[in-house]
Design an enzyme around this catalytic site. Structure first.
Site, PDB file in Angstrom:
ATOM      1  CD  GLU A   1      -2.313   2.670  -3.597  1.00  0.00           C
ATOM      2  OE1 GLU A   1      -3.706   2.809  -3.640  1.00  0.00           O
ATOM      3  OE2 GLU A   1      -2.250   2.590  -2.055  1.00  0.00           O
TER       4      GLU A   1
ATOM      5  CG  ASP B   1      -1.781   1.061   1.231  1.00  0.00           C
ATOM      6  OD1 ASP B   1      -2.619   1.310   0.464  1.00  0.00           O
ATOM      7  OD2 ASP B   1      -1.366   2.197   2.232  1.00  0.00           O
TER       8      ASP B   1
END
Length: 611
Positions: free
Chosen positions: A352, A323
């Site tokens: 990400e 993330d």
């Protein structure tokens, strides 16, 4: 008298041993490359003790911080076989022992095969997928209780619910599951997404137990499927026990206290950026409830590396999605990523990197020709292809192509593949849990769904499908995150519509599911799609044609984004068609003759296996 003295000694030892409230990692493994293991011991004034360890194991470092409730003890486990080690804590005449186990490692663990472009990843949010165990929807020790009537509340989905429906995911044609985080998140509200974790060694008990997570991986491996953990390196939640009693002041980024990230990830590589702007990107907090971790602190970095490796080894994982990768301290996150891939050379990690420029996204992929200019290497094998996601956004509504409209958006995206070190290891997707829903954007138009899914299933990279898309689930991002994260119909006993079963699907759900199942299961058989080269042609009349090919196999994909039928002159594609005279069309199952021309209906996709 002796019995009384023994009882007093035992009670005294227990009371002193209770001084240790946490030990992390809770155990380690033999034969690891990462063998300088930093063990965190936490308890009231634990740092007042001197530490030793049994079996001639070497303590290479002891760190005591400004907080006396912590001590970090590093041991060399290089030649230590599986056994129980005994740590002795001594303060004057008082002492106690804490056991630490070195466990056996799985055979060939370091060489585990990860996910790649032969896979299709199914992204799900466990709280919204299926409730396999209603008894754990609310628990006493965690603040937020189950409340399915609250759109942004906890709805009760769990690990057992995923296990119960692995056959569904497998039937669909997906080969891997990426679940949003499962570790404990003790926020008072909105904790269902679990990105504000409060204990990164424990599965949130509302999802199940650590053993349940191991069982999920084992059940998936029986089906030759892969499990991907969503790892968060950038931040924890404000309820994390270490935020409530910080080991060091700089364990988290302090300004002092909270400061908002500016979210400008370009400052990480902008040679003209001010130091202040770069700092506020890397060090600023994502939101006030998510304290920003300081990976430039060696204690923090070691903690995160060990935690990641521990989960891979403990749960037998097959990959990571990371993330907010590009918000981390860029030097620290590179060390974190390299340490994991040094331990597991074939382990894939996708980060990400939510940016809208291929050069900027390329910067974060391993061996990037762009980052090389600044002598930087993130060591991150894969990034998420957000520019392709951008192209998916409105392209199928652009019926009349212009210079920059229609299928040229796809073409232009792939013309920039030269910027990437490995374009076939990019994660490609129509949508995810943070974006608008594809079927909402296109009002559940099946023809447009066919076009989008065909691109996803046949283009270079690793396709990722968001749960429910395959049954026409929609949701309006403008109404908030809860609307794009609705419950999967049939995941709860009270649901009237059970889309997990053929008989329980509505006609619309069946229409979408059957098409997706056909294309994804065909994809499993195509080496040209998995690893083949890409050759594409400039779109004409809003028709995009590309080939995926190896020496032994060629697939031709035709996408007609017009409302009207189009007739293609096949002589234009002679370079790739060569001596092919016919094709099997995957979607319709029909035979196609490859003579002078080929007709294709409006808003239609064709996948041709050339013969």
């Amino acid at each position: 008298m002796k019995k009384l003295l023994y009882l007093i000694l035992v009670l005294f030892t227990i009371s002193i041993s209770a001084q240790i409230e946490k030990m992390e990692p809770p155990f380690w493994y033999e034969g690891m490359n990462y063998n300088q293991v930093q063990i965190l011991f936490y308890g009231k004034n634990i740092a007042q003790n001197q530490v030793s360890v049994s079996d001639n194991v070497v303590i290479t470092n002891v760190v005591k911080t400004e907080n006396p409730n912590y001590v970090f003890v590093t041991i060399n486990t290089k030649d230590v076989s599986s056994r129980i080690l005994h740590f002795t804590f001594r303060n004057g005449r008082k002492s106690f022992v804490k056991d630490f186990e070195i466990k056996k490692r799985r055979p060939n663990s370091a060489l585990r095969k990860s996910f790649d472009s032969s896979d299709v990843i199914y992204l799900l949010m466990p709280d919204r997928f299926a409730n396999g165990n209603p008894d754990n929807d609310s628990v006493k020790k965690l603040q937020e209780k189950g409340n399915r009537s609250l759109p942004g509340g906890r709805h009760g989905g769990d690990i057992q619910g995923i296990i119960d429906h692995l056959d569904y995911v497998q039937e669909l044609g997906a080969t891997a599951i990426w679940s949003t985080p499962l570790c404990e998140d003790n926020d008072k509200g909105y904790s269902y997404h679990t990105y504000g974790q409060s204990d990164v060694y424990q599965i949130d008990v509302r999802y199940g137990t650590n053993e349940d997570y191991k069982r999920l991986a084992a059940e998936m491996h029986k089906r030759d499927m892969k499990l991907i953990l969503d790892y968060v390196t950038n931040h924890w939640g404000a309820e994390h026990w270490m935020f409530k009693d910080m080991p060091t002041y700089d364990w988290f980024h302090q300004f002092p206290g909270y400061a908002q990230s500016n979210y400008r990830m370009t400052t990480q590589f902008d040679s003209n950026a001010s130091q202040r702007d770069a700092k506020y990107c890397m060090d600023g907090w994502f939101v006030p409830s998510m304290p920003d971790l300081n990976q430039s602190n060696p204690l923090v970095l070691n903690y995160l590396i060990q935690n990641a490796i521990w989960w891979i080894e403990y749960a037998d994982l097959d990959g990571f999605r990371v993330d907010t990768y590009s918000y981390n301290d860029k030097e620290g996150i590179a060390k974190w990523t390299k340490a994991i891939t040094d331990e597991y050379p074939y382990f894939n990690i996708v980060g990400e990197v939510w940016m809208h420029d291929q050069a900027q996204m390329s910067y974060w992929q391993k061996d990037s020709p762009i980052a090389k200019i600044q002598s930087y290497n993130s060591y991150l094998p894969s990034v998420m292809d957000f520019t392709l996601h951008d192209a998916f956004g409105n392209v199928f509504n652009e019926n009349n192509a212009g210079w920059n409209d229609g299928m040229i958006k796809f073409y232009d995206n792939f013309t920039n593949d030269f910027l990437y070190a490995n374009p076939n290891n990019l994660l490609i997707f129509l949508e995810n849990h943070d974006t608008g829903r594809f079927n909402q954007n296109y009002q559940k138009d099946f023809k447009k769904y066919q076009l989008g899914m065909t691109v996803l299933a046949t283009m270079r990279g690793i396709p990722q499908l968001y749960y429910g898309t395959e049954i026409a689930m929609a949701g309006d991002k403008g109404k908030g995150d809860a609307d794009i994260r609705q419950d999967f119909p049939g995941g709860w006993e009270s649901d009237s519509n059970n889309a997990f079963t053929n008989s329980g699907r509505t006609a619309e759900q069946k229409h979408f599911f059957d098409f997706t199942k056909k294309v994804l299961n065909w994809r499993k058989t195509s080496k040209a799609i998995h690893n083949g080269k890409l050759m594409h042609y400039i779109p004409e009349n809003n028709v995009y044609v590309y080939f995926r090919y190896t020496d032994d196999e060629t697939v031709m994909v035709i996408l007609n984004n017009n409302l009207e039928n189009q007739t293609l002159s096949l002589s234009r594609f002679e370079e790739r068609l060569k001596d092919f005279t016919s094709a099997d069309e995957v979607i319709s199952g029909s035979k196609i003759s490859l003579e002078k021309e080929l007709s294709i209906s409006g808003k239609t996709a064709m996948i041709l296996e050339l013969k």
